[in-house]
Design a protein around this motif. Structure first.
Motif, PDB file in Angstrom:
ATOM      1  N   GLU A 170       0.813  -1.219   0.000  1.00 40.88           N
ATOM      2  CA  GLU A 170       0.000   0.000   0.000  1.00 40.88           C
ATOM      3  C   GLU A 170       0.847   1.269   0.000  1.00 40.88           C
ATOM      4  N   ASN A 171       2.172   1.116  -0.183  1.00 43.07           N
ATOM      5  CA  ASN A 171       3.115   2.247  -0.221  1.00 43.07           C
ATOM      6  C   ASN A 171       3.210   2.987   1.109  1.00 43.07           C
ATOM      7  N   GLN A 172       2.873   2.309   2.197  1.00 41.97           N
ATOM      8  CA  GLN A 172       3.009   2.900   3.529  1.00 41.97           C
ATOM      9  C   GLN A 172       4.351   2.418   4.101  1.00 41.97           C
ATOM     10  N   TYR A 173       5.416   3.024   3.591  1.00 43.33           N
ATOM     11  CA  TYR A 173       6.748   2.489   3.809  1.00 43.33           C
ATOM     12  C   TYR A 173       7.234   2.626   5.250  1.00 43.33           C
ATOM     13  N   LYS A 174       6.940   3.727   5.894  1.00 42.43           N
ATOM     14  CA  LYS A 174       7.397   3.907   7.273  1.00 42.43           C
ATOM     15  C   LYS A 174       6.745   2.884   8.195  1.00 42.43           C
ATOM     16  N   GLU A 175       5.446   2.658   7.991  1.00 40.11           N
ATOM     17  CA  GLU A 175       4.740   1.663   8.809  1.00 40.11           C
ATOM     18  C   GLU A 175       5.280   0.258   8.529  1.00 40.11           C
ATOM     19  N   LEU A 190      13.457   0.213   2.440  1.00 39.24           N
ATOM     20  CA  LEU A 190      14.468   1.268   2.544  1.00 39.24           C
ATOM     21  C   LEU A 190      14.790   1.859   1.177  1.00 39.24           C
ATOM     22  N   GLN A 191      14.691   1.026   0.146  1.00 37.02           N
ATOM     23  CA  GLN A 191      14.906   1.531  -1.212  1.00 37.02           C
ATOM     24  C   GLN A 191      13.831   2.557  -1.566  1.00 37.02           C
ATOM     25  N   PHE A 192      12.586   2.255  -1.249  1.00 39.41           N
ATOM     26  CA  PHE A 192      11.493   3.181  -1.531  1.00 39.41           C
ATOM     27  C   PHE A 192      11.601   4.448  -0.680  1.00 39.41           C
ATOM     28  N   LEU A 193      12.187   4.321   0.488  1.00 46.77           N
ATOM     29  CA  LEU A 193      12.382   5.488   1.351  1.00 46.77           C
ATOM     30  C   LEU A 193      13.649   6.270   1.001  1.00 46.77           C
ATOM     31  N   ALA A 194      14.392   5.776  -0.006  1.00 45.17           N
ATOM     32  CA  ALA A 194      15.623   6.427  -0.476  1.00 45.17           C
ATOM     33  C   ALA A 194      16.668   6.567   0.625  1.00 45.17           C
ATOM     34  N   LYS A 195      16.726   5.572   1.505  1.00 49.08           N
ATOM     35  CA  LYS A 195      17.750   5.542   2.555  1.00 49.08           C
ATOM     36  C   LYS A 195      18.879   4.630   2.069  1.00 49.08           C
ATOM     37  N   ASN A 196      19.752   5.183   1.214  1.00 44.99           N
ATOM     38  CA  ASN A 196      20.714   4.364   0.490  1.00 44.99           C
ATOM     39  C   ASN A 196      21.693   3.612   1.383  1.00 44.99           C
ATOM     40  N   VAL A 197      22.206   4.275   2.411  1.00 44.33           N
ATOM     41  CA  VAL A 197      23.185   3.618   3.293  1.00 44.33           C
ATOM     42  C   VAL A 197      22.533   2.473   4.050  1.00 44.33           C
ATOM     43  N   ASP A 198      21.352   2.725   4.602  1.00 41.60           N
ATOM     44  CA  ASP A 198      20.638   1.676   5.329  1.00 41.60           C
ATOM     45  C   ASP A 198      20.223   0.547   4.394  1.00 41.60           C
ATOM     46  N   GLU A 199      19.831   0.911   3.177  1.00 39.04           N
ATOM     47  CA  GLU A 199      19.448  -0.108   2.199  1.00 39.04           C
ATOM     48  C   GLU A 199      20.633  -1.014   1.876  1.00 39.04           C
ATOM     49  N   LYS A 200      21.794  -0.395   1.642  1.00 32.87           N
ATOM     50  CA  LYS A 200      22.990  -1.185   1.335  1.00 32.87           C
ATOM     51  C   LYS A 200      23.299  -2.164   2.461  1.00 32.87           C
ATOM     52  N   ASN A 201      23.246  -1.697   3.690  1.00 27.20           N
ATOM     53  CA  ASN A 201      23.520  -2.571   4.837  1.00 27.20           C
ATOM     54  C   ASN A 201      22.482  -3.683   4.952  1.00 27.20           C
ATOM     55  N   ALA A 202      21.237  -3.373   4.572  1.00 25.58           N
ATOM     56  CA  ALA A 202      20.177  -4.384   4.621  1.00 25.58           C
ATOM     57  C   ALA A 202      20.452  -5.502   3.619  1.00 25.58           C
ATOM     58  N   TRP A 203      20.872  -5.133   2.393  1.00 27.45           N
ATOM     59  CA  TRP A 203      21.175  -6.166   1.391  1.00 27.45           C
ATOM     60  C   TRP A 203      22.383  -6.990   1.804  1.00 27.45           C
ATOM     61  N   LEU A 204      23.391  -6.339   2.381  1.00 25.15           N
ATOM     62  CA  LEU A 204      24.573  -7.073   2.832  1.00 25.15           C
ATOM     63  C   LEU A 204      24.213  -8.081   3.922  1.00 25.15           C
ATOM     64  N   LYS A 205      23.358  -7.657   4.845  1.00 28.92           N
ATOM     65  CA  LYS A 205      22.947  -8.560   5.924  1.00 28.92           C
ATOM     66  C   LYS A 205      22.168  -9.740   5.360  1.00 28.92           C
ATOM     67  N   TYR A 206      21.270  -9.458   4.411  1.00 29.80           N
ATOM     68  CA  TYR A 206      20.497 -10.546   3.807  1.00 29.80           C
ATOM     69  C   TYR A 206      21.425 -11.531   3.097  1.00 29.80           C
ATOM     70  N   LEU A 207      22.355 -11.012   2.288  1.00 32.09           N
ATOM     71  CA  LEU A 207      23.227 -11.880   1.503  1.00 32.09           C
ATOM     72  C   LEU A 207      24.227 -12.640   2.362  1.00 32.09           C
ATOM     73  N   ASP A 208      24.649 -12.050   3.474  1.00 32.47           N
ATOM     74  CA  ASP A 208      25.531 -12.778   4.390  1.00 32.47           C
ATOM     75  C   ASP A 208      24.850 -14.027   4.941  1.00 32.47           C
ATOM     76  N   LEU A 209      23.523 -13.929   5.129  1.00 34.33           N
ATOM     77  CA  LEU A 209      22.767 -15.054   5.688  1.00 34.33           C
ATOM     78  C   LEU A 209      22.195 -15.972   4.620  1.00 34.33           C
ATOM     79  N   TYR A 210      21.792 -15.390   3.478  1.00 34.63           N
ATOM     80  CA  TYR A 210      21.102 -16.158   2.433  1.00 34.63           C
ATOM     81  C   TYR A 210      21.715 -15.846   1.065  1.00 34.63           C
ATOM     82  N   PRO A 211      22.902 -16.390   0.783  1.00 38.47           N
ATOM     83  CA  PRO A 211      23.610 -16.034  -0.450  1.00 38.47           C
ATOM     84  C   PRO A 211      23.176 -16.812  -1.688  1.00 38.47           C
TER      85      PRO A 211
END
Length: 325
Positions: free
Chosen positions: A137-142, A168-189
């Motif tokens: 529903e594009n309610q990204y903060k929630e 985080l991508q939709f919220l344009a939080k690039n640094v946090d988004e990058k860290n989120a992808w790294l965390k995901y890939l570290d666990l699920y590569p």
């Protein structure tokens, strides 16, 4: 005598907690059918249970669950609704919501998750799927708040980790988004979502993970690194990626692996690094023929175009398969 006392105490505690023998029996049966994947027998068993005891909530609940497992969403929903009406329970409401969602009724899906959370504010599944709805529903903060609350309980939940990156991508939080992808890939590569996560990561200019086409499939590999900037000695952090490449070559002896190394301004180091990868694979996989690995190197940076952006990677390794030589 002591064992008998324990059994009597257990029975008393079950009665005090609202459990009954029919519900316990239903739970044990459902676990068996779920474990064996015998959904058809599960439907038969609990359809019979519902006919014999129509006021038993657990019978309706498990019948609904097995109908859901067979993708019979319209048949499952009435039983899940009946279970929640007979015995308001957070799990019953959650699965009711899931059925509504599969039928495209997002409004009632959301209501069901909210009802579940009113009974148990820590019900992680309801929080997770409510987060999915908020994202839709594009309610990204929630959505972000809900995913964070799930990860506080279960830090490695794959769905919450991946969708948090999207949010985080939709919220344009690039640094946090990058860290989120790294965390995901570290666990699920591995897998399709890993491929997508690596693409998202690369679009941010981070190439810690990349996708390569090998053995007729796309594999996500962690960046190949060395012991120092000027060394051709492989870092142990590169071993898992090279192990996966080696396994692919062993299973596909007709596959030719191309190893391409870029070192801006240092072709000698690029050549040494390319050959060190080949040597590592041949030393650890005796089944691999030398002709299966071909190396090349360049003294300039690797240029990688992603969307409208072109990235220059000063030091990198690229792999691709070319089939038969």
């Amino acid at each position: 005598m002591k064992q008998k006392s324990i059994m009597l105490a257990l029975a008393a505690s079950l009665l005090l907690s609202g459990c009954n023998m029919a519900s316990i029996s239903n739970s044990l049966k459902s676990q068996h059918y779920m474990a064996t994947g015998d959904y058809q027998q599960g439907v038969k068993t609990f359809a019979k249970s519902v006919r014999e005891t129509p006021d038993n909530a657990s019978g309706h609940y498990y019948l609904g669950r097995f109908l859901l497992a067979q993708h019979k969403y319209d048949q499952a929903l009435p039983h899940l609704k009946t279970a929640a009406r007979l015995n308001p329970d957070e799990d019953y409401y959650f699965w009711q919501g899931l059925a509504y969602g599969q039928l495209g009724d997002n409004a009632n899906e959301k209501k069901s998750y909210i009802l579940a959370l009113k009974l148990d504010s820590d019900h992680s599944q309801s929080r997770l799927y409510l987060g999915h709805l908020k994202l839709k529903e594009n309610q990204y903060k929630e959505a972000l708040q809900l995913y964070d609350s799930v990860l506080k309980q279960y830090p490695s939940n794959p769905s919450a980790l991946y969708n948090r990156g999207l949010t985080l991508q939709f919220l344009a939080k690039n640094v946090d988004e990058k860290n989120a992808w790294l965390k995901y890939l570290d666990l699920y590569p591995a897998g399709y979502l890993a491929n997508r996560a690596a693409d998202h990561l690369n679009s941010l200019g981070d190439f810690s993970y990349r996708n390569y086409y090998l053995g007729k499939r796309t594999v996500t590999l962690k960046e190949i690194r060395y012991s120092s900037r000027s060394s051709n000695q492989l870092s142990s952090t590169s071993y898992p990626s090279l192990k996966l490449i080696g396994a692919i070559l062993v299973n596909r002896p007709e596959e030719i692996l191309q190893v391409v190394v870029y070192e801006n301004g240092n072709p000698s180091l690029a050549r040494k690094r390319a050959n060190s990868i080949k040597t590592h694979l041949l030393d650890r996989f005796s089944e691999i023929e030398e002709h299966q690995i071909q190396v090349s190197w360049f003294q300039g940076p690797e240029k990688l175009k992603i969307g409208k952006k072109t990235f220059k990677i000063q030091s990198s390794v690229r792999f691709f398969g070319t089939g038969k030589a």
